[in-house]
Design a protein around this motif. Structure first.
Motif, short mmCIF file in Angstrom:
data_model
loop_
_atom_site.label_atom_id
_atom_site.label_comp_id
_atom_site.label_asym_id
_atom_site.label_seq_id
_atom_site.Cartn_x
_atom_site.Cartn_y
_atom_site.Cartn_z
N VAL A 86 0.84 -1.20 0.00
CA VAL A 86 0.00 0.00 0.00
C VAL A 86 0.87 1.25 0.00
O VAL A 86 0.63 2.19 -0.76
N ALA A 87 1.92 1.27 0.83
CA ALA A 87 2.79 2.44 0.91
C ALA A 87 3.49 2.68 -0.43
O ALA A 87 3.55 3.82 -0.90
N TYR A 88 4.01 1.63 -1.04
CA TYR A 88 4.66 1.78 -2.35
C TYR A 88 3.66 2.23 -3.41
O TYR A 88 3.98 3.02 -4.29
N GLY A 89 2.44 1.73 -3.32
CA GLY A 89 1.40 2.15 -4.27
C GLY A 89 1.10 3.64 -4.15
O GLY A 89 0.91 4.32 -5.16
N ARG A 90 1.08 4.14 -2.94
CA ARG A 90 0.85 5.58 -2.73
C ARG A 90 2.01 6.40 -3.30
O ARG A 90 1.80 7.44 -3.93
N GLN A 91 3.23 5.92 -3.08
CA GLN A 91 4.38 6.63 -3.63
C GLN A 91 4.34 6.64 -5.15
O GLN A 91 4.57 7.68 -5.78
N SER A 92 4.03 5.50 -5.75
CA SER A 92 3.95 5.42 -7.21
C SER A 92 2.86 6.34 -7.74
O SER A 92 3.05 7.03 -8.74
N ALA A 93 1.72 6.35 -7.07
CA ALA A 93 0.60 7.19 -7.51
C ALA A 93 1.00 8.66 -7.50
O ALA A 93 0.62 9.42 -8.40
N ARG A 94 1.76 9.08 -6.49
CA ARG A 94 2.22 10.48 -6.45
C ARG A 94 3.12 10.80 -7.63
O ARG A 94 3.22 11.94 -8.06
N LEU A 95 3.79 9.78 -8.16
CA LEU A 95 4.65 9.97 -9.33
C LEU A 95 3.88 9.84 -10.64
O LEU A 95 4.45 10.02 -11.72
N GLY A 96 2.61 9.48 -10.54
CA GLY A 96 1.80 9.32 -11.74
C GLY A 96 1.96 7.99 -12.43
O GLY A 96 1.66 7.86 -13.62
#
Length: 187
Positions: A51-61
């Motif tokens: 979940v944490a990595y998914g949030r980071q990736s989402a912030r990068l688009g």
């Protein structure tokens, strides 16, 4: 509270780890509480990190699935090129799923897809400078997150934990030799 699919808590997440193990022991007396603590903690940690990595990736688009493609291309080494079939195999995907993923990533400028000049039948997927920059920024963010995650462990404890988890991982891989794709490259 609303949860996305990746963030939906499992029933065991509603209890503390200790409460979960006590409930398991109540219902299944043969349970080894030390083993259960290890596997339950690893399971919960894995879900929360995803979940944490998914949030980071989402912030990068980018999505986690796009990150996986970028990672596979980087791990292949310069010039960061692979065929769609090689990518699909490394990621444990069907060729059709890989094609859809590549289509999205080409449209986003993260990769290019070209015919091989030496073999016009073969297609090559190559990381773009924008795709490499997204990968680098994701790595920068992950490094900060991971250092924070392990901040309470000494260098020796990190080394010991890494060695122990690697031994457990090898045991799982040996016990499940037919589990291809993602299980071959868990880094």
């Amino acid at each position: 509270m609303l949860f996305t699919m990746a963030e939906t808590p499992d029933a065991d997440d509603l209890l503390s780890l200790e409460e979960q193990i006590a409930a398991y022991q109540r219902e299944f007396q043969d349970l080894d509480p030390q083993v259960e603590q290890v596997v339950s903690a690893l399971s919960r940690l894995t879900r929360r990190m995803h979940v944490a990595y998914g949030r980071q990736s989402a912030r990068l688009g980018i999505s986690n699935s796009e990150w996986e493609v970028l990672k596979a291309l980087v791990l292949s080494g310069a010039p960061y090129r692979l065929g769609p079939g090689d990518l699909a195999k490394r990621l444990g995907l069907t060729p059709a799923a890989m094609t859809h993923r590549i289509d999205r990533m080409v449209n986003e400028g993260l990769v290019t897809r070209e015919r091989d000049a030496d073999n016009r039948v073969r297609v090559i997927v190559e990381l773009t400078p924008e795709g490499r920059e997204k990968w680098l920024e994701a790595m920068r963010q992950a490094t900060v997150f991971e250092a924070d995650l392990l901040q309470d462990l000494s260098s020796e404890e990190r080394g010991a934990l890494g060695a122990m988890l690697t031994r457990v991982l090898r045991r799982v891989e040996e016990a499940q030799p037919d589990a291809e794709g993602r299980l071959n490259n868990l880094d």
